[in-house]
Design a protein around this motif. Structure first.
Motif, PDB file in Angstrom:
ATOM      1  N   GLY A 112       0.798  -1.231   0.000  1.00  0.00           N
ATOM      2  CA  GLY A 112       0.000   0.000   0.000  1.00  0.00           C
ATOM      3  C   GLY A 112       0.826   1.275   0.000  1.00  0.00           C
ATOM      4  N   MET A 113       2.147   1.161   0.120  1.00  0.00           N
ATOM      5  CA  MET A 113       2.965   2.374   0.033  1.00  0.00           C
ATOM      6  C   MET A 113       3.012   2.854  -1.416  1.00  0.00           C
ATOM      7  SD  MET A 113       6.933   3.298   0.335  1.00  0.00           S
ATOM      8  CE  MET A 113       7.418   2.437   1.785  1.00  0.00           C
ATOM      9  N   ARG A 114       2.785   4.124  -1.597  1.00  0.00           N
ATOM     10  CA  ARG A 114       2.851   4.705  -2.934  1.00  0.00           C
ATOM     11  C   ARG A 114       3.950   5.746  -3.032  1.00  0.00           C
ATOM     12  NH1 ARG A 114      -1.576   3.633  -6.321  1.00  0.00           N
ATOM     13  NH2 ARG A 114      -2.962   2.134  -5.302  1.00  0.00           N
ATOM     14  N   ILE A 115       4.548   5.839  -4.216  1.00  0.00           N
ATOM     15  CA  ILE A 115       5.478   6.927  -4.499  1.00  0.00           C
ATOM     16  C   ILE A 115       4.642   8.115  -4.934  1.00  0.00           C
ATOM     17  CG2 ILE A 115       7.383   7.703  -5.946  1.00  0.00           C
ATOM     18  CD1 ILE A 115       8.262   5.445  -4.198  1.00  0.00           C
ATOM     19  N   ILE A 116       4.629   9.165  -4.115  1.00  0.00           N
ATOM     20  CA  ILE A 116       3.712  10.269  -4.379  1.00  0.00           C
ATOM     21  C   ILE A 116       4.327  11.272  -5.357  1.00  0.00           C
ATOM     22  CG2 ILE A 116       2.765   9.941  -2.077  1.00  0.00           C
ATOM     23  CD1 ILE A 116       4.049  12.563  -1.253  1.00  0.00           C
ATOM     24  N   ARG A 117       3.468  12.184  -5.842  1.00  0.00           N
ATOM     25  CA  ARG A 117       3.916  13.216  -6.782  1.00  0.00           C
ATOM     26  C   ARG A 117       3.974  14.547  -6.057  1.00  0.00           C
ATOM     27  NH1 ARG A 117       0.017  10.714 -10.076  1.00  0.00           N
ATOM     28  NH2 ARG A 117       0.887   9.573 -11.853  1.00  0.00           N
ATOM     29  N   GLN A 118       5.163  14.919  -5.617  1.00  0.00           N
ATOM     30  CA  GLN A 118       5.311  16.167  -4.872  1.00  0.00           C
ATOM     31  C   GLN A 118       5.573  17.332  -5.817  1.00  0.00           C
ATOM     32  OE1 GLN A 118       7.939  15.909  -1.377  1.00  0.00           O
ATOM     33  NE2 GLN A 118       8.059  13.702  -1.745  1.00  0.00           N
ATOM     34  N   PRO A 119       5.216  18.531  -5.382  1.00  0.00           N
ATOM     35  CA  PRO A 119       5.616  19.711  -6.141  1.00  0.00           C
ATOM     36  C   PRO A 119       7.142  19.738  -6.241  1.00  0.00           C
ATOM     37  CG  PRO A 119       3.973  20.282  -4.492  1.00  0.00           C
ATOM     38  CD  PRO A 119       4.377  18.862  -4.228  1.00  0.00           C
ATOM     39  N   PRO A 120       7.678  19.894  -7.457  1.00  0.00           N
ATOM     40  CA  PRO A 120       9.127  19.739  -7.667  1.00  0.00           C
ATOM     41  C   PRO A 120       9.990  20.619  -6.767  1.00  0.00           C
ATOM     42  CG  PRO A 120       8.009  19.694  -9.764  1.00  0.00           C
ATOM     43  CD  PRO A 120       6.958  20.017  -8.741  1.00  0.00           C
ATOM     44  N   TRP A 121       9.652  21.891  -6.666  1.00  0.00           N
ATOM     45  CA  TRP A 121      10.553  22.770  -5.915  1.00  0.00           C
ATOM     46  C   TRP A 121      10.640  22.371  -4.439  1.00  0.00           C
ATOM     47  CZ3 TRP A 121      14.554  25.369  -4.994  1.00  0.00           C
ATOM     48  CH2 TRP A 121      14.647  26.197  -3.863  1.00  0.00           C
ATOM     49  N   PRO A 166      14.138  13.488 -20.859  1.00  0.00           N
ATOM     50  CA  PRO A 166      14.366  12.073 -20.555  1.00  0.00           C
ATOM     51  C   PRO A 166      15.181  11.939 -19.264  1.00  0.00           C
ATOM     52  CG  PRO A 166      14.924  12.569 -22.833  1.00  0.00           C
ATOM     53  CD  PRO A 166      14.678  13.876 -22.165  1.00  0.00           C
ATOM     54  N   ASP A 167      15.070  10.795 -18.623  1.00  0.00           N
ATOM     55  CA  ASP A 167      15.722  10.608 -17.323  1.00  0.00           C
ATOM     56  C   ASP A 167      17.179  11.064 -17.270  1.00  0.00           C
ATOM     57  OD1 ASP A 167      13.303   9.573 -16.640  1.00  0.00           O
ATOM     58  OD2 ASP A 167      14.061   7.684 -15.843  1.00  0.00           O
ATOM     59  N   PRO A 168      18.040  10.612 -18.170  1.00  0.00           N
ATOM     60  CA  PRO A 168      19.464  10.962 -18.034  1.00  0.00           C
ATOM     61  C   PRO A 168      19.715  12.460 -18.132  1.00  0.00           C
ATOM     62  CG  PRO A 168      19.174   9.119 -19.546  1.00  0.00           C
ATOM     63  CD  PRO A 168      17.807   9.673 -19.284  1.00  0.00           C
ATOM     64  N   LEU A 182      22.915  21.794 -10.144  1.00  0.00           N
ATOM     65  CA  LEU A 182      22.521  22.689  -9.050  1.00  0.00           C
ATOM     66  C   LEU A 182      23.379  22.445  -7.810  1.00  0.00           C
ATOM     67  CD1 LEU A 182      18.674  22.377  -9.547  1.00  0.00           C
ATOM     68  CD2 LEU A 182      20.011  24.470  -9.794  1.00  0.00           C
ATOM     69  N   PRO A 183      23.741  23.507  -7.104  1.00  0.00           N
ATOM     70  CA  PRO A 183      24.552  23.362  -5.892  1.00  0.00           C
ATOM     71  C   PRO A 183      23.827  22.526  -4.833  1.00  0.00           C
ATOM     72  CG  PRO A 183      24.446  25.656  -6.594  1.00  0.00           C
ATOM     73  CD  PRO A 183      23.469  24.905  -7.419  1.00  0.00           C
ATOM     74  N   GLY A 184      24.527  21.561  -4.278  1.00  0.00           N
ATOM     75  CA  GLY A 184      23.933  20.728  -3.246  1.00  0.00           C
ATOM     76  C   GLY A 184      23.150  19.558  -3.796  1.00  0.00           C
ATOM     77  N   VAL A 185      23.145  19.429  -5.119  1.00  0.00           N
ATOM     78  CA  VAL A 185      22.419  18.328  -5.749  1.00  0.00           C
ATOM     79  C   VAL A 185      23.408  17.380  -6.413  1.00  0.00           C
ATOM     80  CG1 VAL A 185      20.668  17.641  -7.420  1.00  0.00           C
ATOM     81  CG2 VAL A 185      20.423  19.788  -6.156  1.00  0.00           C
ATOM     82  N   GLY A 186      23.519  16.203  -5.865  1.00  0.00           N
ATOM     83  CA  GLY A 186      24.326  15.155  -6.471  1.00  0.00           C
ATOM     84  C   GLY A 186      23.418  14.055  -6.976  1.00  0.00           C
ATOM     85  N   GLU A 187      24.013  12.924  -7.260  1.00  0.00           N
ATOM     86  CA  GLU A 187      23.279  11.794  -7.820  1.00  0.00           C
ATOM     87  C   GLU A 187      22.081  11.391  -6.952  1.00  0.00           C
ATOM     88  OE1 GLU A 187      23.493   8.996 -11.096  1.00  0.00           O
ATOM     89  OE2 GLU A 187      24.909  10.576 -10.574  1.00  0.00           O
ATOM     90  N   LYS A 188      22.295  11.346  -5.661  1.00  0.00           N
ATOM     91  CA  LYS A 188      21.246  10.847  -4.766  1.00  0.00           C
ATOM     92  C   LYS A 188      20.046  11.792  -4.710  1.00  0.00           C
ATOM     93  CE  LYS A 188      19.044  10.088  -0.779  1.00  0.00           C
ATOM     94  NZ  LYS A 188      18.151  11.035  -0.103  1.00  0.00           N
ATOM     95  N   VAL A 189      20.317  13.073  -4.474  1.00  0.00           N
ATOM     96  CA  VAL A 189      19.220  14.038  -4.390  1.00  0.00           C
ATOM     97  C   VAL A 189      18.511  14.148  -5.730  1.00  0.00           C
ATOM     98  CG1 VAL A 189      18.672  16.475  -4.068  1.00  0.00           C
ATOM     99  CG2 VAL A 189      20.208  15.324  -2.475  1.00  0.00           C
ATOM    100  N   ALA A 190      19.268  14.145  -6.811  1.00  0.00           N
ATOM    101  CA  ALA A 190      18.656  14.212  -8.141  1.00  0.00           C
ATOM    102  C   ALA A 190      17.695  13.045  -8.336  1.00  0.00           C
ATOM    103  CB  ALA A 190      19.738  14.204  -9.215  1.00  0.00           C
ATOM    104  N   ASN A 191      18.101  11.869  -7.921  1.00  0.00           N
ATOM    105  CA  ASN A 191      17.228  10.710  -8.068  1.00  0.00           C
ATOM    106  C   ASN A 191      15.992  10.815  -7.186  1.00  0.00           C
ATOM    107  OD1 ASN A 191      18.385   9.082 -10.103  1.00  0.00           O
ATOM    108  ND2 ASN A 191      20.010   8.460  -8.710  1.00  0.00           N
ATOM    109  N   CYS A 192      16.127  11.396  -6.010  1.00  0.00           N
ATOM    110  CA  CYS A 192      14.956  11.608  -5.158  1.00  0.00           C
ATOM    111  C   CYS A 192      13.958  12.531  -5.840  1.00  0.00           C
ATOM    112  CB  CYS A 192      15.377  12.195  -3.808  1.00  0.00           C
ATOM    113  SG  CYS A 192      16.144  10.999  -2.703  1.00  0.00           S
ATOM    114  N   VAL A 193      14.445  13.582  -6.462  1.00  0.00           N
ATOM    115  CA  VAL A 193      13.545  14.511  -7.144  1.00  0.00           C
ATOM    116  C   VAL A 193      12.905  13.836  -8.356  1.00  0.00           C
ATOM    117  CG1 VAL A 193      13.402  16.709  -8.382  1.00  0.00           C
ATOM    118  CG2 VAL A 193      14.824  16.515  -6.329  1.00  0.00           C
ATOM    119  N   LEU A 194      13.717  13.105  -9.112  1.00  0.00           N
ATOM    120  CA  LEU A 194      13.158  12.386 -10.261  1.00  0.00           C
ATOM    121  C   LEU A 194      12.056  11.441  -9.822  1.00  0.00           C
ATOM    122  CD1 LEU A 194      16.339  11.507 -12.370  1.00  0.00           C
ATOM    123  CD2 LEU A 194      14.573  13.201 -12.856  1.00  0.00           C
TER     124      LEU A 194
END
Length: 304
Positions: free
Chosen positions: A97-106, A195-197, A206-218
């Motif tokens: 029942g856990m869903r990946i939600i759609r958050q406002p990007p910013w 596209p994803d890549p 963006l400053p403070g955004v690496g692979e991990k944070v970018a993937n969280c936003v994606l």
DNA sequence: CTCCAGGTTCCGG
DNA sequence: CCGGAACATGGA
């Protein structure tokens, strides 16, 4: 206040708000005493209440809520694509029942910039502090709430003010990213259609955004369900479960493995593994730099 | 007191 | 591409 009998009702056969909202993808929702949750979707005050195989929406816009909570994701079909190893099966059962939600990007991007080397409760605290200081105050039936301030608001703040919200060294990053977006050097809505890549690469500028944070936003904002954030927990899980004998696992090797092993809904698989491990379902001792040595008796005092 | 937390950046092999 | 170190803050 009890939900009015005529509250809008959304069909949601497979939606578990408590797991979804405590799984570390979003940080500003509050549980209510009746088993529901309340918070803001953007600037829209919203309350949801599970009721059988549907959820009531006593406050807010049901269509907005349905989209935000991704009730259109075919959960059964998604889980059916997961690899069928024991760890994945256990996580899937535990997170039903856990869903990946759609958050406002910013607000998703900003929140995850602040998440670096912080625990989930701290991320929540920083989010609330930032909202209370610069966010639009919104009256709701249960009291005032604050929307996440837009990039322009944060861009106009000072690093010192951001540090006062508990951001530490993250303050510089959030400020610089807010300014890049406020100045129009980066357009999140343009990234939304890449596209994803390309989208990942654009976010990583963006400053403070690496692979991990970018993937969280994606994953959490742009609905790229194959995006696979690798944090300390996922690193431990992959190391221990899938590479029990590997000596030095490089980030690149884990990325390549995740992309091929977990498939097109890797982001879902990742979130289920993450939450299951974090809630104690998968016992993983943190890797200590200097392993503790068990002694029969306390060590003797060692004065200088 | 020490250790760690949903990492990123910068630097030298 | 890889490994290390610095980076703030708060809770266990």
């Amino acid at each position: 206040m009890p939900p009015k009998p005529e509250s809008p009702r959304l069909p949601a056969a497979l939606f578990h708000p408590a797991i979804t909202l405590s799984s570390g993808q979003v940080f500003h929702w509050d549980a209510t005493l009746d088993g529901g949750f309340e918070g803001l979707i953007g600037a829209m005050p919203t309350r949801i209440l599970p009721s059988g195989s549907s959820i009531l929406v006593p406050c807010g816009d049901p269509d907005v809520a349905a989209r935000y909570f991704a009730l259109d994701h075919p959960l059964e079909a998604i889980c059916a694509t997961f690899p069928s190893d024991p760890a994945m099966r256990a996580a899937t059962d535990a997170c039903r029942g856990m869903r990946i939600i759609r958050q406002p990007p910013w607000e998703c991007l900003a929140t995850f910039i602040t998440s670096a080397l912080k625990q989930v409760p701290h991320i929540r605290a920083m989010s609330f502090a930032i909202r209370a200081r610069w966010g639009l105050r919104i009256e709701t039936p249960s009291g005032p709430r604050f929307a996440y301030p837009p990039p322009e608001r944060i861009a106009a703040a000072t690093e010192t003010e951001l540090r006062a919200c508990g951001l530490g060294f993250r303050a510089k990053h959030l400020l610089a990213t807010a300014r890049a977006i406020a100045d129009g050097r980066i357009h999140l809505d343009a990234i939304a259609s890449m596209p994803d890549p390309e989208a990942r690469a654009a976010l990583c500028t963006l400053p403070g955004v690496g692979e991990k944070v970018a993937n969280c936003v994606l994953l959490f904002a742009f609905g790229r369900l194959a995006a696979f954030p690798v944090d300390t927990w996922i690193h431990r899980i992959l190391s221990r479960v899938y590479f029990p004998h590997a000596r030095n696992l490089t980030p690149k090797r884990l990325r390549d493995f995740a992309a091929s092993y977990f498939g097109p809904y890797g982001g879902y698989a990742q979130q289920y593994l993450f939450h299951h491990a974090r809630t104690g379902g998968l016992v993983l001792r943190p890797a200590r730099k200097s392993p503790k040595i068990l002694l029969r008796s306390p060590p003797p005092p060692h004065p200088q």
